[in-house]
Design an enzyme around this catalytic site. Structure first.
Site: not given
Ligand code: NAD
Ligand code: UFG
Length: 344
Positions: A12, A59, A124, A147, A151, A177, A229, A291, A293
């Protein structure tokens, strides 16, 4: 305005850097590259035609961060850096609490010291108690894994910080998502190893890297029995950060916004749209529920629409097309993985 982006090399973060640069922000990225590659930032430079100032900083290393704040005048911070896998957090809670909480505390301490008090934080939808209807920002909160706890705890720390000093301006964004990739196919989601999340798994099945998608349960109380989702294009999520950073520039307090589309799609629906859009065939098999979900998770995004003047614009079709373009152009992601970095 000069913005520090923690975790800016990540999924992101890299998309947000593109939007920030396009909106004429001056961007400084720090990332320890634990879950990302420097190549992502090279690609951001390619897309935008602008250089990015990057520091490989962990960090948790307060002195490195202080050095940076001393050297560069930072005006606001977008804080993405953290670990994000639910399953990994259950297996290794200490790793998650240490990195996500300590990393944030160090950042806040240094920001405070240098009088930088504008922050956008990545939260999240996982913080919400599961519900069958749309979740607004007032919905009940509950974390079901370490996790999610990190948050919730960070959200509370930010509220406490503001109570102690109301010159802080903080925006907490709760993403649903995020999926998809930048239209150019240059940046996208690059999971390390076998993906946990649905769309990266689907694209890897489509490209032949994985044999079949396992659909976790088709006996949920949803339209077709599979989980529902609120999938949102990562570029829409990135755009939400521009609105949030503008918002905190002109208001004080702690504001919370959902970033979602407000519409749920089921797992089966996403598979069908993906097949339709890409003409690829997804082999799948229904297996037991995973588990932890929940059946349904989707947002009420109207607060962000009213207060931030933001809403998701991109369709589920575009999410699939863009993820597929990224996968085809980069079958092995950015290639440089964290494991290779540690080994070299
Ligand atoms: P990502 O893992 O691609 O990006 C996170 C980045 O933080 C990585 O580049 C990692 O190297 C860096 N990082 C981790 N720990 C660090 C540290 N101690 N010091 C410096 N850098 C560090 O994840 P993302 O999908 O881009 O998610 C970004 C943020 O959004 C996260 O906080 C995640 O929890 C939150 N979020 C993501 C999703 C999703 O589905 N991707 C959903 C909800 C919230
Ligand atoms: N799913 C499958 N097969 C797979 C992966 C996922 O059927 O191989 C299903 C899951 O059961 C769920 C849906 O697809 O019903 C979405 O699953 P994801 O793992 O893609 O996403 P989640 O909603 O479980 O979780 C994501 C992030 C979490 C975050 C949450 C809400 O992984 O970190 O969205 O933002 F907290």
């Amino acid at each position: 305005m000069r913005v520090l982006v923690t975790g800016g090399a990540g999924y992101i973060g890299s998309h947000t850097c593109v939007e920030l640069i396009n909106a004429n922000f001056e961007v400084i990225v720090i990332d320890n590259l634990y879950n990302s590659s420097k190549v992502a930032l090279d690609r951001v430079e390619k897309i935008t035609g602008k250089k990015i100032e990057f520091y490989q900083i962990d960090l948790l290393c307060e002195s490195d961060l202080e050095e940076l704040f001393k050297k560069r005048k930072i005006e606001s911070v977008i804080h993405f850096a953290g670990y994000k896998s639910v399953s990994e957090s259950v297996e290794n809670p200490l790793m998650y609490y240490t990195n996500n909480l300590s990393g944030t505390l160090v950042l806040l301490k240094v920001m405070n010291k240098f009088n930088v008090k504008k922050l956008v934080f990545s939260s999240s939808a996982t913080v919400y108690t599961p519900a069958m209807g749309a979740l607004d920002e007032e919905a009940d909160l509950k974390a079901t894994n370490p996790y999610g706890q990190t948050k919730l705890i960070i959200e509370q720390i930010l509220r406490d910080l503001y109570i102690s000093d109301n010159t802080w301006n903080i925006s907490i964004l709760r993403y649903f998502n995020p999926i998809g990739a930048h239209k150019s196919g240059e940046i996208g989601e690059d999971p390390d190893g076998i993906p946990n999340n649905l769309l990266p798994y689907i694209t890897q099945v489509a490209v032949g890297k994985l044999e079949e998608l396992k659909i976790y349960g088709n006996d949920y109380p949803t339209k077709d029995g599979t989980g529902v989702r609120d999938f949102i294009h990562v570029v829409d999520v990135a755009r939400g950060h521009i609105k949030a950073i503008e918002y905190i520039d002109s208001s004080s307090g702690v504001s919370i916004f959902n970033l979602g589309t407000g519409r749920g799609y089921s797992v089966m629906e996403l598979v069908s749209v993906f097949e339709e859009e890409t003409k690829a065939k997804i082999n799948y098999r229904v297996v037991d529920r995973r588990p932890g979900d929940t059946a349904i998770c989707y947002s009420n995004p109207s607060k962000a629409e009213v207060e931030l003047n933001w809403r998701a614009m991109k369709s589920i079709e575009e999410m699939c097309e863009d993820a597929w373009r990224w996968q085809l152009k980069n079958p092995n992601g950015y290639k440089v993985r964290k494991s290779e970095i540690w080994e070299s």
